[in-house]
Scaffold this motif. Structure first.
Motif, PDB file in Angstrom:
ATOM      1  N   UNK A  78       0.930  -1.160  -0.050  1.00 51.90           N
ATOM      2  CA  UNK A  78       0.200  -0.072  -0.034  1.00 51.90           C
ATOM      3  C   UNK A  78       0.843   1.357  -0.317  1.00 51.90           C
ATOM      4  N   UNK A  79       1.921   1.197   0.857  1.00 49.79           N
ATOM      5  CA  UNK A  79       2.969   2.421   0.903  1.00 49.79           C
ATOM      6  C   UNK A  79       3.477   3.014  -0.334  1.00 49.79           C
ATOM      7  N   UNK A  80       3.873   1.904  -0.996  1.00 48.77           N
ATOM      8  CA  UNK A  80       4.631   2.152  -2.412  1.00 48.77           C
ATOM      9  C   UNK A  80       3.497   2.760  -3.665  1.00 48.77           C
ATOM     10  N   UNK A  81       2.186   2.526  -3.271  1.00 43.74           N
ATOM     11  CA  UNK A  81       1.278   3.089  -3.942  1.00 43.74           C
ATOM     12  C   UNK A  81       0.852   4.293  -3.782  1.00 43.74           C
ATOM     13  N   UNK A  82       0.866   4.411  -2.335  1.00 42.34           N
ATOM     14  CA  UNK A  82       0.595   5.628  -1.722  1.00 42.34           C
ATOM     15  C   UNK A  82       1.676   6.742  -2.045  1.00 42.34           C
TER      16      UNK A  82
END
Ligand code: NAD
Length: 510
Positions: free
Chosen positions: A116-120
């Motif tokens: 999720x974080x890398x997409x965020x």
């Protein structure tokens, strides 16, 4: 807080259905054809996903087309505000999104949060759209005449996503496309559709108007629909070579822009002067993290010279990883996505044995207490591998590290360049000259120097090359903006009344 099963509707006590997202509504499909969604740690059916009907797909693309008229004219500041709210909502819900990823995809909770974080980070990057979308100007190209360019949206864009990053990869796609003023049709992987539905709900909560994002589900028919529908102007694909080559060809033939990120075989070249402790830990993490189901996993080690003596220690470190269901505390390696994937990985390990390689660590018979039906393969290390072996030539996409040996850096570079894939690679060394030589001579798009998984941050682009990519404009960063925009060049002349032409000018202006 968004409910965990967002986008699904319970029709029995245990199994829920994934909805379509059409024109701002989460709707139940009328399709007679449905696919089961499994928890890879148990193989229990946890939901069903429809193969959207032709009428439903048409409704989705029509909704995108209608919304495009207003969305493309919405001020860039208004679009920016929506994505500023969106990035906060994703942050607020990161744990819930991660739980959903672990349930459907199997990766560990900590790794799912990373997904999720890398997409965020890409969503955060879209918030600087007011700088990213600037055009160019050149005043006074001749008397009273100026030229300037606008970056304009291109229309309805579509994304087709794989199973291995249920949050990150959809977030490479629709936020970049939409912030530029396009509307978006997303087809998530039918194996992990839940996270995309939750991301859609959060986007709606952030204020995205109805129709700006539509989501359909399915397999080949949905993909063909996207490749063929004339309203769709661009396709972003991430997944296997089989699907990616096909989509690139079919979409391009239909006049669409296509960017297609595909498979990989990433080499980690270990020089004998490398920091041993750091390198072995990096190799083990990058080979077995996410059960090797990352397109940037370091699945191949090339041990140069004396570094070949480090194999026993590499094996010891890999043995220390804990194989367990992704939601269990302390799990390092979760299950593979399906029993078929497990079987394929096991057979590729066996092919190595049959062709003369040596299995130094064998994860094929791993047993996970309480999860006996899961698709687990433990960390596996296969040495004495040569480039003609099947286990080297094919992308394994499992927790398997194949090990080759090379006598020199030049030999290692030859091995890497002979492999058809060009997604990522890393060199481990303390010698700057060796690192520089490697980065210059290796024909691979993303290179780490003492960095095992060099996935670029979104101010750069994801630049896989050769058999790992089709197209000419990469995902996210400046190239992502180029992909999702077209340029209008305006040449304008404003002259005083008394400077007007006195007669028609019929020669080419110079
Ligand atoms: P996949 O190709 O099976 O599926 C990707 C998408 O294509 C899905 O939405 C699926 O429905 C569709 N699809 C599958 N087979 C198809 C076919 N024959 N024709 C048309 N459409 C088809 O890929 P996957 O198994 O979900 O993902 C794993 C693959 O993705 C690996 O090869 C991995 O390296 C690659 N990958 C690449 C990157 C990258 O950026 N290069 C990133 C992540 C994953």
């Amino acid at each position: 807080m968004v409910p965990l099963q967002m986008g699904r509707m319970c029709y029995s006590s245990s199994v829920s259905t994934t909805k379509l997202f059409i024109d701002g509504k989460f709707v139940e499909s009328k399709s007679p054809e449905w696919l089961d969604i499994h928890n890879p740690a148990t193989n229990e059916v946890i939901g069903r996903v429809p193969k959207a009907t032709h009428e439903e797909m048409l409704a989705a693309v029509d909704s995108c087309s209608r919304a495009y008229h207003t969305w493309s004219e919405t001020s860039i500041l208004a679009r920016q505000q929506i994505f500023l709210r969106y990035q906060q909502l994703i942050k607020d819900n990161i744990k819930e999104l991660a739980k959903l990823i672990t349930l459907e995809q199997g990766k560990t909770l900590a790794d799912a949060e990373g997904d999720v974080f890398r997409g965020l980070q890409v969503v955060e990057h879209t918030c600087s759209i007011t700088s990213l979308m600037l055009g160019e100007t050149l005043p006074s190209i001749t008397k009273d005449m100026d030229t300037y360019t606008f970056r304009m949206p291109i229309g309805v864009c579509a994304g087709i996503a794989p199973f291995n990053f249920p949050a990150m990869i959809p977030l490479w796609m629709f936020p970049m496309g939409m912030v530029c003023g396009n509307t978006y049709l997303l087809k998530p992987s039918e194996r992990v559709p839940g996270c995309a539905m939750m991301l859609a709900k959060l986007l709606q909560d952030a204020g995205a108007p109805d129709g700006t994002l539509n989501i359909i589900h399915g397999q080949h028919d949905a993909v063909n629909f996207i490749c063929d529908h004339p309203a769709i102007k661009a396709i972003s694909f991430v997944g296997s070579n089989q699907a990616g080559e096909y989509i690139y060809e079919r979409g391009s033939k239909n006049g669409k822009r296509v960017q297609s990120n595909m498979g990989a075989k990433n080499h980690g070249v270990v020089m004998p002067d490398a920091n041993k402790e750091n390198t072995l830990n990096q190799l083990v993490g990058a080979a077995f993290g996410a059960a090797g189901q990352r397109c940037m996993a370091l699945s191949t080690a090339v041990l140069v010279g004396e570094a070949r003596n480090w194999l026993p220690e590499l094996v010891e470190r890999a043995k220390g990883l804990r194989v367990n269901a992704g939601d269990q505390p302390g799990a390092d390696v979760g299950p593979l996505i399906s029993p078929q994937a497990k079987e394929r990985v096991n057979s590729l390990i066996q092919s190595g044995v049959d062709e003369g390689a040596k299995v130094l660590l064998d994860g094929r018979n791993v047993k996970v207490k309480g999860y006996e039906n899961g698709n687990f393969v433990g960390p596996t290390i296969v040495s004495n591998v040569t480039p003609d072996m099947k286990c080297y030539k094919e992308e394994i996409f499992g927790p398997v590290l194949v090990v080759l040996e090379a006598d020199s850096l030049d030999d290692a570079i030859k091995i890497v360049n002979k492999n058809p894939y060009g997604n990522g690679t890393a060199i481990f060394t303390t010698n700057g000259a060796a690192a520089r030589k490697y980065t210059h001579e290796v024909d691979v798009g993303q290179i780490g120097v003492n960095v095992p998984i060099p996935v670029p941050l979104p101010m750069f682009s994801f630049t896989g090359s050769r058999a790992s990519f089709r197209g000419d404009t990469n995902f996210y960063g400046k190239q992502g903006i180029q992909f999702y925009t077209q340029i209008k060049t305006v040449t304008s002349q404003w002259k005083a009344e008394d400077a007007s032409l006195k007669s028609p000018a019929v020669t080419m202006p110079t």
